[in-house]
Design a protein around this motif. Sequence first.
Motif, PDB file in Angstrom:
ATOM      1  N   ALA A 295     -25.349 -56.186  19.872  1.00 47.77           N
ATOM      2  CA  ALA A 295     -24.864 -57.358  19.132  1.00 47.77           C
ATOM      3  C   ALA A 295     -24.536 -56.932  17.717  1.00 47.77           C
ATOM      4  O   ALA A 295     -25.308 -56.208  17.087  1.00 47.77           O
ATOM      5  CB  ALA A 295     -25.956 -58.428  19.113  1.00 47.77           C
ATOM      6  N   HIS A 296     -23.407 -57.362  17.202  1.00 48.25           N
ATOM      7  CA  HIS A 296     -23.004 -56.970  15.854  1.00 48.25           C
ATOM      8  C   HIS A 296     -23.037 -58.183  14.957  1.00 48.25           C
ATOM      9  O   HIS A 296     -22.291 -59.117  15.143  1.00 48.25           O
ATOM     10  CB  HIS A 296     -21.599 -56.355  15.869  1.00 48.25           C
ATOM     11  CG  HIS A 296     -21.566 -55.135  16.713  1.00 48.25           C
ATOM     12  ND1 HIS A 296     -21.981 -53.912  16.255  1.00 48.25           N
ATOM     13  CD2 HIS A 296     -21.239 -54.968  17.998  1.00 48.25           C
ATOM     14  CE1 HIS A 296     -21.880 -53.040  17.236  1.00 48.25           C
ATOM     15  NE2 HIS A 296     -21.438 -53.657  18.299  1.00 48.25           N
ATOM     16  N   GLU A 297     -23.922 -58.163  13.979  1.00 47.72           N
ATOM     17  CA  GLU A 297     -24.128 -59.332  13.146  1.00 47.72           C
ATOM     18  C   GLU A 297     -23.298 -59.217  11.862  1.00 47.72           C
ATOM     19  O   GLU A 297     -22.529 -60.108  11.522  1.00 47.72           O
ATOM     20  CB  GLU A 297     -25.640 -59.445  12.842  1.00 47.72           C
ATOM     21  CG  GLU A 297     -26.055 -60.534  11.905  1.00 47.72           C
ATOM     22  CD  GLU A 297     -25.748 -61.929  12.440  1.00 47.72           C
ATOM     23  OE1 GLU A 297     -25.635 -62.090  13.664  1.00 47.72           O
ATOM     24  OE2 GLU A 297     -25.569 -62.827  11.606  1.00 47.72           O
ATOM     25  N   ALA A 298     -23.422 -58.076  11.194  1.00 50.60           N
ATOM     26  CA  ALA A 298     -22.749 -57.952   9.898  1.00 50.60           C
ATOM     27  C   ALA A 298     -21.237 -58.071  10.081  1.00 50.60           C
ATOM     28  O   ALA A 298     -20.652 -57.461  10.987  1.00 50.60           O
ATOM     29  CB  ALA A 298     -23.087 -56.595   9.291  1.00 50.60           C
ATOM     30  N   GLY A 299     -20.597 -58.865   9.205  1.00 52.09           N
ATOM     31  CA  GLY A 299     -19.162 -59.113   9.314  1.00 52.09           C
ATOM     32  C   GLY A 299     -18.377 -57.818   9.340  1.00 52.09           C
ATOM     33  O   GLY A 299     -17.447 -57.647  10.133  1.00 52.09           O
ATOM     34  N   ILE A 300     -18.766 -56.861   8.503  1.00 55.16           N
ATOM     35  CA  ILE A 300     -18.012 -55.607   8.416  1.00 55.16           C
ATOM     36  C   ILE A 300     -18.079 -54.844   9.748  1.00 55.16           C
ATOM     37  O   ILE A 300     -17.107 -54.238  10.189  1.00 55.16           O
ATOM     38  CB  ILE A 300     -18.511 -54.775   7.208  1.00 55.16           C
ATOM     39  CG1 ILE A 300     -17.600 -53.586   6.971  1.00 55.16           C
ATOM     40  CG2 ILE A 300     -19.914 -54.309   7.357  1.00 55.16           C
ATOM     41  CD1 ILE A 300     -17.864 -52.934   5.601  1.00 55.16           C
ATOM     42  N   HIS A 301     -19.253 -54.939  10.409  1.00 56.75           N
ATOM     43  CA  HIS A 301     -19.388 -54.281  11.715  1.00 56.75           C
ATOM     44  C   HIS A 301     -18.531 -54.992  12.751  1.00 56.75           C
ATOM     45  O   HIS A 301     -17.825 -54.367  13.534  1.00 56.75           O
ATOM     46  CB  HIS A 301     -20.842 -54.307  12.190  1.00 56.75           C
ATOM     47  CG  HIS A 301     -21.727 -53.380  11.425  1.00 56.75           C
ATOM     48  ND1 HIS A 301     -22.910 -52.895  11.924  1.00 56.75           N
ATOM     49  CD2 HIS A 301     -21.609 -52.851  10.191  1.00 56.75           C
ATOM     50  CE1 HIS A 301     -23.478 -52.104  11.025  1.00 56.75           C
ATOM     51  NE2 HIS A 301     -22.705 -52.073   9.967  1.00 56.75           N
ATOM     52  N   GLN A 302     -18.574 -56.349  12.734  1.00 55.17           N
ATOM     53  CA  GLN A 302     -17.788 -57.103  13.719  1.00 55.17           C
ATOM     54  C   GLN A 302     -16.313 -56.766  13.569  1.00 55.17           C
ATOM     55  O   GLN A 302     -15.610 -56.526  14.549  1.00 55.17           O
ATOM     56  CB  GLN A 302     -18.009 -58.600  13.536  1.00 55.17           C
ATOM     57  CG  GLN A 302     -19.389 -59.032  13.992  1.00 55.17           C
ATOM     58  CD  GLN A 302     -19.673 -60.488  13.692  1.00 55.17           C
ATOM     59  OE1 GLN A 302     -18.889 -61.155  13.025  1.00 55.17           O
ATOM     60  NE2 GLN A 302     -20.792 -60.974  14.177  1.00 55.17           N
ATOM     61  N   ASP A 303     -15.880 -56.711  12.312  1.00 55.40           N
ATOM     62  CA  ASP A 303     -14.480 -56.409  12.054  1.00 55.40           C
ATOM     63  C   ASP A 303     -14.121 -55.028  12.624  1.00 55.40           C
ATOM     64  O   ASP A 303     -13.112 -54.856  13.305  1.00 55.40           O
ATOM     65  CB  ASP A 303     -14.259 -56.456  10.530  1.00 55.40           C
ATOM     66  CG  ASP A 303     -12.818 -56.159  10.183  1.00 55.40           C
ATOM     67  OD1 ASP A 303     -11.953 -56.868  10.716  1.00 55.40           O
ATOM     68  OD2 ASP A 303     -12.569 -55.206   9.414  1.00 55.40           O
ATOM     69  N   GLY A 304     -14.997 -54.061  12.346  1.00 58.88           N
ATOM     70  CA  GLY A 304     -14.757 -52.698  12.824  1.00 58.88           C
ATOM     71  C   GLY A 304     -14.700 -52.651  14.344  1.00 58.88           C
ATOM     72  O   GLY A 304     -13.793 -52.046  14.928  1.00 58.88           O
TER      73      GLY A 304
END
Length: 513
Positions: A295-304
């Motif tokens: 699961a990707h929580e941080a916005g920057i990770h989700q974007d990536g």
Amino acid sequence: MKKEKLIIFDTTMRDGEQSPGASMTKDEKLRIARQLERMHVDVIEAGFPAASDGDFDAVKAVATVVKDSTVCGLARANEHDVRRCGEAIRGAKSPRLHTFIATSPIHMEKKLRMEPSQVIEQAVKAITWAREYTDNIEFSPEDAGRSDLDFLCRILERAITAGATTINVPDTVGYTLPEHFGALIHNLRERIPNSDKAVWSVHCHNDLGLAVANSLAAIMNGARQVECTVNGLGERAGNASLEEIVMAVRTRQDAFPCDTNIDTTQIVPASRLVSGITGFTVQPNKAIVGANAFAHEAGIHQDGVLKSRDTYEIMRAQDVGWKANKLVLGKHSGRNAFKARLVELGIELSSEEAMNAAFKRFKDLADKKHEIFDEDLQALITEESLDHEDSEHYRLISLTAHSETGEKPFAKLVLAEAGNEKTTEAHGSGPVDASFKAIDNIVKSGAELLLYSVNNITTGTDSQGEVTVRLAKDGRIVNGLGADTDIVVASAKAYINALNKLHSKLERLNPQV
Ligand code: KIV
Ligand code: ZN
């Protein structure tokens, strides 16, 4: 270049079962064994047959049913244990007998009260008895991590000469460090003249959180079997986790000289099955099988991840068996669809009567919850097998719980004790507390509540709650499980299940105590 094979030896049903409260019934072991076989585990350690008649029967049943994996039983290095184990595994298509004796100074002096030379003789005798049952023999010098290197070389050379085909080096108390443990395996293989006649294996405990790291260091130094458990279940802090070892080796093929045969898509189903059966829930941030592992929580990770998955993911969730909850059945599904889905999940019910009872449970559940997922079916079957244990002394007949703001929560229930129905009621700090107090009015167990935990089986507020209750009494620890769309009912079921286990007084020996 073709990679060497790394043998995966699963000990969830033996060392895993030694976790306080994790003991499994024969049916539960059969379900886990089928899942391990589906996952292509090479060796399944099904139990310790001398522990109890129940464990003997369970190992025997697993040995009979499993065809594609080797089935192993554990025996202390004495004639009774070895023969009991030999009898239990005899029916397996591919049997293995695993015998062990402690080799560290502290264990030899304080636990065994034996001289080192006597320990060697006993190991050789045990392997000789074992050979009457199979040629596939594993020997472990218990507490090798704290044993003297020269002594280990002496005993292991003799064990191989006597007929051991796998030498397993256990870090029984989880004391070693990766560099030292890797060097230990290297030195043993270098110094023992007949070391090439055996497969080298390791068995690491997680007391310092190093079980996986130590196992991987051993692989780098020539170990070609790793002993591990699903979800890292095991004595104290547990064993090396199967999913972490397998995925580390698979993901870092650039670094490892070997690979496993594991079908990694079966990892998450195995994890769920084991946690559902034992009541040992998986922490959300656990590698590979934790709910947050992908699961990707941080916005920057989700974007990536949206731009390119491999910016933040080194494995694919679906490769380890994560999939979106799949609607499998509903209230209109018939008996055949229900039966077919159980077969797909590898669940075989022992009789037509058990199938009828499970189907009735399914229909009752489908009335309360419109969408039934695989996880619901697994929980339903676990409940069904709990109800059919011979030990069912207490049974919940009905429960009413009341909570209202400003009012003291209240529960009223009817409980059958050895078939006699009794009605009771109590107030508590919440409806669950009130139900437990009401149950205590009848049972008066005097047990200490060590753990109470609730988890969603699937997602959404209509999900079934799965409750684990851990109780301790007179040195015994048991886990009770219960599932229901109403968590107060699930809690009462889990509490009663634990009380039934305490009542059954089934005792089993721990091989290492
Ligand atoms: O931890 C240990 O030493 C064991 C042995 C029986 C292999 O479980
Ligand atoms: Zn162990």
